[in-house]
Design a protein around this motif. Structure first.
Motif, mmCIF file in Angstrom:
data_model
loop_
_atom_site.group_PDB
_atom_site.id
_atom_site.type_symbol
_atom_site.label_atom_id
_atom_site.label_comp_id
_atom_site.label_asym_id
_atom_site.label_seq_id
_atom_site.Cartn_x
_atom_site.Cartn_y
_atom_site.Cartn_z
ATOM 1 N N GLU A 33 0.827 -1.204 0.000
ATOM 2 C CA GLU A 33 0.000 0.000 0.000
ATOM 3 C C GLU A 33 0.864 1.257 0.000
ATOM 4 O O GLU A 33 0.499 2.280 -0.594
ATOM 5 C CB GLU A 33 -0.927 -0.012 1.210
ATOM 6 C CG GLU A 33 -1.951 1.115 1.201
ATOM 7 C CD GLU A 33 -3.003 0.959 2.274
ATOM 8 O OE1 GLU A 33 -4.186 1.185 1.976
ATOM 9 O OE2 GLU A 33 -2.648 0.601 3.404
ATOM 10 N N TYR A 34 2.006 1.190 0.648
ATOM 11 C CA TYR A 34 2.913 2.344 0.661
ATOM 12 C C TYR A 34 3.470 2.586 -0.741
ATOM 13 O O TYR A 34 3.569 3.728 -1.196
ATOM 14 C CB TYR A 34 4.048 2.114 1.652
ATOM 15 C CG TYR A 34 5.025 3.259 1.702
ATOM 16 C CD1 TYR A 34 4.648 4.503 2.192
ATOM 17 C CD2 TYR A 34 6.338 3.103 1.251
ATOM 18 C CE1 TYR A 34 5.545 5.565 2.238
ATOM 19 C CE2 TYR A 34 7.235 4.151 1.297
ATOM 20 C CZ TYR A 34 6.839 5.380 1.791
ATOM 21 O OH TYR A 34 7.717 6.427 1.821
ATOM 22 N N LEU A 35 3.833 1.533 -1.449
ATOM 23 C CA LEU A 35 4.325 1.674 -2.821
ATOM 24 C C LEU A 35 3.243 2.264 -3.716
ATOM 25 O O LEU A 35 3.519 3.129 -4.560
ATOM 26 C CB LEU A 35 4.776 0.313 -3.349
ATOM 27 C CG LEU A 35 5.378 0.279 -4.758
ATOM 28 C CD1 LEU A 35 6.612 1.161 -4.840
ATOM 29 C CD2 LEU A 35 5.718 -1.160 -5.154
ATOM 30 N N VAL A 36 2.015 1.825 -3.530
ATOM 31 C CA VAL A 36 0.896 2.367 -4.303
ATOM 32 C C VAL A 36 0.708 3.846 -3.996
ATOM 33 O O VAL A 36 0.447 4.661 -4.906
ATOM 34 C CB VAL A 36 -0.396 1.582 -3.999
ATOM 35 C CG1 VAL A 36 -1.606 2.246 -4.651
ATOM 36 C CG2 VAL A 36 -0.276 0.145 -4.487
ATOM 37 N N ALA A 37 0.841 4.218 -2.731
ATOM 38 C CA ALA A 37 0.689 5.618 -2.351
ATOM 39 C C ALA A 37 1.779 6.477 -2.984
ATOM 40 O O ALA A 37 1.521 7.605 -3.434
ATOM 41 C CB ALA A 37 0.720 5.745 -0.831
ATOM 42 N N LEU A 38 3.004 5.971 -3.031
ATOM 43 C CA LEU A 38 4.074 6.706 -3.715
ATOM 44 C C LEU A 38 3.725 6.894 -5.188
ATOM 45 O O LEU A 38 3.861 7.996 -5.735
ATOM 46 C CB LEU A 38 5.400 5.946 -3.591
ATOM 47 C CG LEU A 38 6.072 5.910 -2.222
ATOM 48 C CD1 LEU A 38 7.350 5.073 -2.301
ATOM 49 C CD2 LEU A 38 6.401 7.316 -1.740
ATOM 50 N N ALA A 39 3.269 5.823 -5.831
ATOM 51 C CA ALA A 39 2.927 5.898 -7.248
ATOM 52 C C ALA A 39 1.824 6.907 -7.501
ATOM 53 O O ALA A 39 1.839 7.638 -8.501
ATOM 54 C CB ALA A 39 2.514 4.519 -7.761
ATOM 55 N N ALA A 40 0.870 6.984 -6.593
ATOM 56 C CA ALA A 40 -0.269 7.890 -6.764
ATOM 57 C C ALA A 40 0.134 9.351 -6.637
ATOM 58 O O ALA A 40 -0.599 10.238 -7.099
ATOM 59 C CB ALA A 40 -1.350 7.565 -5.741
#
Length: 280
Positions: free
Chosen positions: A182-189
């Motif tokens: 979820e942290y990686l997804v948040a960075l991508a977003a």
């Protein structure tokens, strides 16, 4: 010593039942009588009879005042039923069966080292390799730094997350298994740039759901109290509904621990078919 991966059936009812010392919330019939026994000195036939004659308007798990007031009325005993059951659960069960969803290139590290808490620096480096490796020339280190600064306060560093309601995890939280961290997804977003970079992460690896037996001693006492409330609300709802009772599949039971989950606590895994993308 490494542990060989174990592939489980995607159908929970086709798997062997949990050991007697493991609390499987998803299998209500396996534990509801145990809860009655654990609380029998407070909740007996007299309390049940009074409850059925005048049930509360709202039967909820977060505030068990309806039950504590009932015990006081019938038995003359003051009790915090949620806190009391939370303590007694620790004496009855060793672990709670729960699930952890992910998307990873290999399952070997999980079976060798367990499920580890999030380490921000490691995920940041993954993001660098994915987004700054040359495939997205519009992005630079500045984009990633800004994304990291923005996401920072929302991180889940130092925790491992689980869900005791397997159906809920698959149906409502499929993004963990479609996109990964979820942290990686948040960075991508939050990279900015010219596109939604979350889509880069989707489907890189097979969705994976680990079935685990999480030791109760790793779980925060407040979370144990929440589970106790869910259990008490459930058995009284069943008392009220009778043969028509069906557990609420929409009731999420998410929680976290602040230590690694040892590999020996992983029962096995399977690759679920995730049809709903919460991020779309």
């Amino acid at each position: 010593m490494s542990i060989s991966p174990r592939l489980l059936s995607a159908v929970a009812s086709e798997r062997p039942p949990a050991p007697v010392h493991v609390w499987d919330l998803d299998r209500h019939a396996s534990w509801h009588q145990a809860i009655w026994r654990l609380m029998s000195d407070f909740i007996g036939p007299d309390v049940k009879k009074t409850f059925l004659s005048n049930p509360p308007e709202y039967l909820v798990s977060d505030d068990l005042g309806w039950l504590d007031d009932l015990v006081l009325q019938v038995r003359g005993i003051q009790v915090d039923s949620k806190a009391e059951l939370a303590i007694r659960l620790l004496g009855r069960y060793r672990a709670i069966r729960s699930c952890h969803g992910t998307s990873a290139p290999s399952l070997d590290p999980f079976y060798e080292h367990g499920i580890r808490p999030l380490v921000i620096a490691q995920v940041y480096e993954q993001a660098r390799q994915i987004f700054l490796g040359g495939n997205y020339p519009e992005l630079s280190e500045d984009n990633l730094i800004r994304a990291s600064d923005h996401v920072g306060p929302l991180t889940r560093e130092g925790r491992v997350y689980f869900e005791a309601n397997e159906w809920f995890l698959k149906e409502m939280c499929g993004h963990y298994m479609l996109y990964g961290s979820e942290y990686l997804v948040a960075l991508a977003a939050n990279l900015g740039g010219t596109r939604d970079y979350r889509r880069v992460l989707k489907g890189r690896f097979a969705p994976t759901l680990f079935v685990c037996d999480v030791p109760l001693l790793h779980i925060h006492p407040g979370t144990m109290a929440e589970f106790a409330g869910i259990a008490l609300q459930s058995i009284f709802q069943e008392l009220l509904d009778g043969p028509d009772y069906a557990p609420d599949k929409w009731s999420g039971c998410g929680f976290s621990i602040r230590v690694p989950l040892e590999a020996s606590c992983i029962v096995g895994h399977y690759h679920p078919d995730i049809t709903r993308d919460p991020l779309r």
